[in-house]
Design a protein around this motif. Structure first.
Motif, PDB file in Angstrom:
ATOM      1  N   VAL A 193      17.853  -9.660  -2.005  1.00  0.00           N
ATOM      2  CA  VAL A 193      17.388  -8.891  -0.849  1.00  0.00           C
ATOM      3  C   VAL A 193      18.483  -7.871  -0.569  1.00  0.00           C
ATOM      4  O   VAL A 193      19.622  -8.233  -0.291  1.00  0.00           O
ATOM      5  N   ASN A 194      18.156  -6.601  -0.691  1.00  0.00           N
ATOM      6  CA  ASN A 194      19.118  -5.512  -0.475  1.00  0.00           C
ATOM      7  C   ASN A 194      20.406  -5.718  -1.273  1.00  0.00           C
ATOM      8  O   ASN A 194      21.503  -5.512  -0.768  1.00  0.00           O
ATOM      9  N   ASP A 226       6.617 -19.421   1.668  1.00  0.00           N
ATOM     10  CA  ASP A 226       5.332 -19.568   2.351  1.00  0.00           C
ATOM     11  C   ASP A 226       5.288 -18.845   3.691  1.00  0.00           C
ATOM     12  O   ASP A 226       4.253 -18.744   4.311  1.00  0.00           O
ATOM     13  N   ARG A 227       6.452 -18.343   4.135  1.00  0.00           N
ATOM     14  CA  ARG A 227       6.516 -17.523   5.358  1.00  0.00           C
ATOM     15  C   ARG A 227       7.816 -16.737   5.328  1.00  0.00           C
ATOM     16  O   ARG A 227       8.724 -17.043   4.561  1.00  0.00           O
ATOM     17  N   ASP A 228       7.924 -15.715   6.195  1.00  0.00           N
ATOM     18  CA  ASP A 228       9.164 -14.949   6.295  1.00  0.00           C
ATOM     19  C   ASP A 228      10.261 -15.849   6.850  1.00  0.00           C
ATOM     20  O   ASP A 228      10.021 -16.660   7.744  1.00  0.00           O
ATOM     21  N   LEU A 229      11.466 -15.700   6.289  1.00  0.00           N
ATOM     22  CA  LEU A 229      12.604 -16.505   6.720  1.00  0.00           C
ATOM     23  C   LEU A 229      13.747 -15.598   7.156  1.00  0.00           C
ATOM     24  O   LEU A 229      14.029 -14.603   6.495  1.00  0.00           O
ATOM     25  N   PRO A 230      14.433 -15.961   8.240  1.00  0.00           N
ATOM     26  CA  PRO A 230      15.619 -15.184   8.614  1.00  0.00           C
ATOM     27  C   PRO A 230      16.754 -15.502   7.636  1.00  0.00           C
ATOM     28  O   PRO A 230      16.884 -16.631   7.169  1.00  0.00           O
ATOM     29  N   ILE A 231      17.548 -14.499   7.291  1.00  0.00           N
ATOM     30  CA  ILE A 231      18.686 -14.709   6.405  1.00  0.00           C
ATOM     31  C   ILE A 231      19.928 -14.079   7.015  1.00  0.00           C
ATOM     32  O   ILE A 231      19.828 -13.170   7.839  1.00  0.00           O
ATOM     33  N   VAL A 232      21.081 -14.582   6.627  1.00  0.00           N
ATOM     34  CA  VAL A 232      22.353 -14.042   7.079  1.00  0.00           C
ATOM     35  C   VAL A 232      23.011 -13.411   5.870  1.00  0.00           C
ATOM     36  O   VAL A 232      23.271 -14.092   4.874  1.00  0.00           O
ATOM     37  N   LEU A 233      23.266 -12.110   5.921  1.00  0.00           N
ATOM     38  CA  LEU A 233      23.871 -11.402   4.796  1.00  0.00           C
ATOM     39  C   LEU A 233      25.349 -11.184   5.071  1.00  0.00           C
ATOM     40  O   LEU A 233      25.720 -10.627   6.103  1.00  0.00           O
ATOM     41  N   ARG A 234      26.192 -11.627   4.140  1.00  0.00           N
ATOM     42  CA  ARG A 234      27.631 -11.366   4.229  1.00  0.00           C
ATOM     43  C   ARG A 234      27.887 -10.016   3.578  1.00  0.00           C
ATOM     44  O   ARG A 234      27.165  -9.615   2.665  1.00  0.00           O
ATOM     45  N   PRO A 235      28.936  -9.321   3.984  1.00  0.00           N
ATOM     46  CA  PRO A 235      29.275  -8.073   3.304  1.00  0.00           C
ATOM     47  C   PRO A 235      29.598  -8.370   1.837  1.00  0.00           C
ATOM     48  O   PRO A 235      30.162  -9.408   1.513  1.00  0.00           O
ATOM     49  N   ILE A 236      29.198  -7.464   0.955  1.00  0.00           N
ATOM     50  CA  ILE A 236      29.505  -7.614  -0.460  1.00  0.00           C
ATOM     51  C   ILE A 236      30.973  -7.275  -0.664  1.00  0.00           C
ATOM     52  O   ILE A 236      31.429  -6.199  -0.296  1.00  0.00           O
ATOM     53  N   SER A 237      31.731  -8.204  -1.236  1.00  0.00           N
ATOM     54  CA  SER A 237      33.158  -7.990  -1.459  1.00  0.00           C
ATOM     55  C   SER A 237      33.401  -7.717  -2.937  1.00  0.00           C
ATOM     56  O   SER A 237      32.567  -7.962  -3.779  1.00  0.00           O
ATOM     57  N   PRO A 287      35.011  -8.377  -6.649  1.00  0.00           N
ATOM     58  CA  PRO A 287      35.167  -9.635  -7.378  1.00  0.00           C
ATOM     59  C   PRO A 287      36.513 -10.304  -7.134  1.00  0.00           C
ATOM     60  O   PRO A 287      36.609 -11.515  -7.088  1.00  0.00           O
ATOM     61  N   ALA A 288      37.592  -9.537  -6.923  1.00  0.00           N
ATOM     62  CA  ALA A 288      38.917 -10.118  -6.691  1.00  0.00           C
ATOM     63  C   ALA A 288      38.973 -10.836  -5.341  1.00  0.00           C
ATOM     64  O   ALA A 288      39.684 -11.813  -5.185  1.00  0.00           O
ATOM     65  N   GLN A 289      38.220 -10.346  -4.367  1.00  0.00           N
ATOM     66  CA  GLN A 289      38.235 -10.948  -3.037  1.00  0.00           C
ATOM     67  C   GLN A 289      37.251 -12.106  -2.917  1.00  0.00           C
ATOM     68  O   GLN A 289      37.389 -12.939  -2.056  1.00  0.00           O
ATOM     69  N   ASN A 290      36.259 -12.140  -3.769  1.00  0.00           N
ATOM     70  CA  ASN A 290      35.190 -13.119  -3.652  1.00  0.00           C
ATOM     71  C   ASN A 290      35.569 -14.405  -4.381  1.00  0.00           C
ATOM     72  O   ASN A 290      35.529 -14.468  -5.588  1.00  0.00           O
ATOM     73  N   THR A 291      35.911 -15.430  -3.635  1.00  0.00           N
ATOM     74  CA  THR A 291      36.265 -16.719  -4.229  1.00  0.00           C
ATOM     75  C   THR A 291      35.148 -17.728  -4.055  1.00  0.00           C
ATOM     76  O   THR A 291      35.234 -18.834  -4.553  1.00  0.00           O
ATOM     77  N   GLN A 292      34.094 -17.365  -3.348  1.00  0.00           N
ATOM     78  CA  GLN A 292      32.968 -18.263  -3.136  1.00  0.00           C
ATOM     79  C   GLN A 292      31.763 -17.758  -3.915  1.00  0.00           C
ATOM     80  O   GLN A 292      31.764 -16.677  -4.478  1.00  0.00           O
ATOM     81  N   SER A 293      30.731 -18.576  -3.937  1.00  0.00           N
ATOM     82  CA  SER A 293      29.474 -18.223  -4.595  1.00  0.00           C
ATOM     83  C   SER A 293      28.909 -16.940  -3.990  1.00  0.00           C
ATOM     84  O   SER A 293      29.099 -16.661  -2.813  1.00  0.00           O
ATOM     85  N   ASP A 294      28.181 -16.184  -4.786  1.00  0.00           N
ATOM     86  CA  ASP A 294      27.497 -14.993  -4.300  1.00  0.00           C
ATOM     87  C   ASP A 294      26.237 -15.331  -3.505  1.00  0.00           C
ATOM     88  O   ASP A 294      25.598 -14.460  -2.954  1.00  0.00           O
ATOM     89  N   ALA A 295      25.862 -16.605  -3.496  1.00  0.00           N
ATOM     90  CA  ALA A 295      24.645 -16.987  -2.802  1.00  0.00           C
ATOM     91  C   ALA A 295      24.781 -16.719  -1.313  1.00  0.00           C
ATOM     92  O   ALA A 295      25.815 -16.981  -0.710  1.00  0.00           O
ATOM     93  N   VAL A 296      23.745 -16.179  -0.740  1.00  0.00           N
ATOM     94  CA  VAL A 296      23.719 -15.879   0.684  1.00  0.00           C
ATOM     95  C   VAL A 296      23.040 -17.025   1.390  1.00  0.00           C
ATOM     96  O   VAL A 296      21.939 -17.421   1.007  1.00  0.00           O
ATOM     97  N   PRO A 297      23.689 -17.609   2.413  1.00  0.00           N
ATOM     98  CA  PRO A 297      23.045 -18.740   3.086  1.00  0.00           C
ATOM     99  C   PRO A 297      21.738 -18.303   3.741  1.00  0.00           C
ATOM    100  O   PRO A 297      21.652 -17.234   4.321  1.00  0.00           O
ATOM    101  N   VAL A 298      20.746 -19.128   3.621  1.00  0.00           N
ATOM    102  CA  VAL A 298      19.462 -18.879   4.258  1.00  0.00           C
ATOM    103  C   VAL A 298      19.424 -19.718   5.518  1.00  0.00           C
ATOM    104  O   VAL A 298      19.663 -20.916   5.478  1.00  0.00           O
ATOM    105  N   VAL A 299      19.137 -19.087   6.640  1.00  0.00           N
ATOM    106  CA  VAL A 299      19.117 -19.789   7.916  1.00  0.00           C
ATOM    107  C   VAL A 299      17.730 -20.399   8.103  1.00  0.00           C
ATOM    108  O   VAL A 299      16.733 -19.699   8.039  1.00  0.00           O
ATOM    109  N   PRO A 300      17.663 -21.744   8.285  1.00  0.00           N
ATOM    110  CA  PRO A 300      16.351 -22.357   8.466  1.00  0.00           C
ATOM    111  C   PRO A 300      15.700 -21.895   9.763  1.00  0.00           C
ATOM    112  O   PRO A 300      16.409 -21.574  10.721  1.00  0.00           O
ATOM    113  N   PRO A 301      14.375 -21.850   9.792  1.00  0.00           N
ATOM    114  CA  PRO A 301      13.676 -21.428  11.006  1.00  0.00           C
ATOM    115  C   PRO A 301      13.953 -22.384  12.153  1.00  0.00           C
ATOM    116  O   PRO A 301      14.149 -23.568  11.946  1.00  0.00           O
ATOM    117  N   GLN A 302      13.976 -21.849  13.356  1.00  0.00           N
ATOM    118  CA  GLN A 302      14.262 -22.674  14.542  1.00  0.00           C
ATOM    119  C   GLN A 302      12.995 -23.067  15.239  1.00  0.00           C
ATOM    120  O   GLN A 302      12.032 -22.443  15.254  1.00  0.00           O
TER     121      GLN A 302
END
Length: 150
Positions: A28-29, A122-133, A135-150
């Motif tokens: 996504v973007n 099955d439905r639209d989900l809210p997501i939290v996008l971290r700024p793209i860093s 490769p030298a700064q990125n020590t974690q997975s590129d996966a973006v956490p998906v926020v479960p619906p409330q």
């Protein structure tokens, strides 16, 4: 998504669940929201075994969810197969052998291991996008956490 094992109207049962794997990053973007390799689960929703008089087997599946971290994202999607009918052979056998036609069967329905299945949330989900860093700064997975619906 891809299946991890063969599904068959001969060996499977309605309601059986099966494993899937995401075959491409879902973006996504430019952000990975579902990483390649994420595991999913599908279910056999309808199954008819092959039968007498050339009846072919039928197999229908549906996608249930994909797991991203500790979140299960419900999916919508399905796949199906129908075995080849043995009707022509049944008619020929019936003409020449009478009762023996009951022993002519169609083929089982099969979805081979590695088959592609397309799924949608099955439905639209809210997501939290971290700024793209970088490769030298990125020590974690590129996966973006998906926020479960409330």
């Amino acid at each position: 998504m891809k299946t991890l094992r063969e599904l068959s109207s001969k060996h499977s049962r309605q309601g059986d669940r099966f494993d899937l794997v995401v075959s491409e990053d879902v973006l996504v973007n430019g952000h990975v929201v579902i990483p390649k390799g994420s595991r999913g689960i599908g279910e056999i929703s309808r199954l008819e075994p092959k039968g007498a008089f050339g009846k072919s087997g039928k197999l229908e599946t549906r996608l249930l969810y994909v797991a991203v971290g500790n979140t299960r994202i419900r999916l919508d999607g399905q796949a199906a197969d129908r075995g080849k009918s043995g009707t022509g052979a049944t008619v020929a056998t019936a003409i020449f052998a009478g009762v023996a036609a009951a022993f002519v069967t169609g083929t089982s329905a099969t979805i081979p291991s590695g088959s592609s299945m397309i799924g949608y949330t099955d439905r639209d989900l809210p997501i939290v996008l971290r700024p793209i860093s970088s490769p030298a700064q990125n020590t974690q997975s590129d996966a973006v956490p998906v926020v479960p619906p409330q």
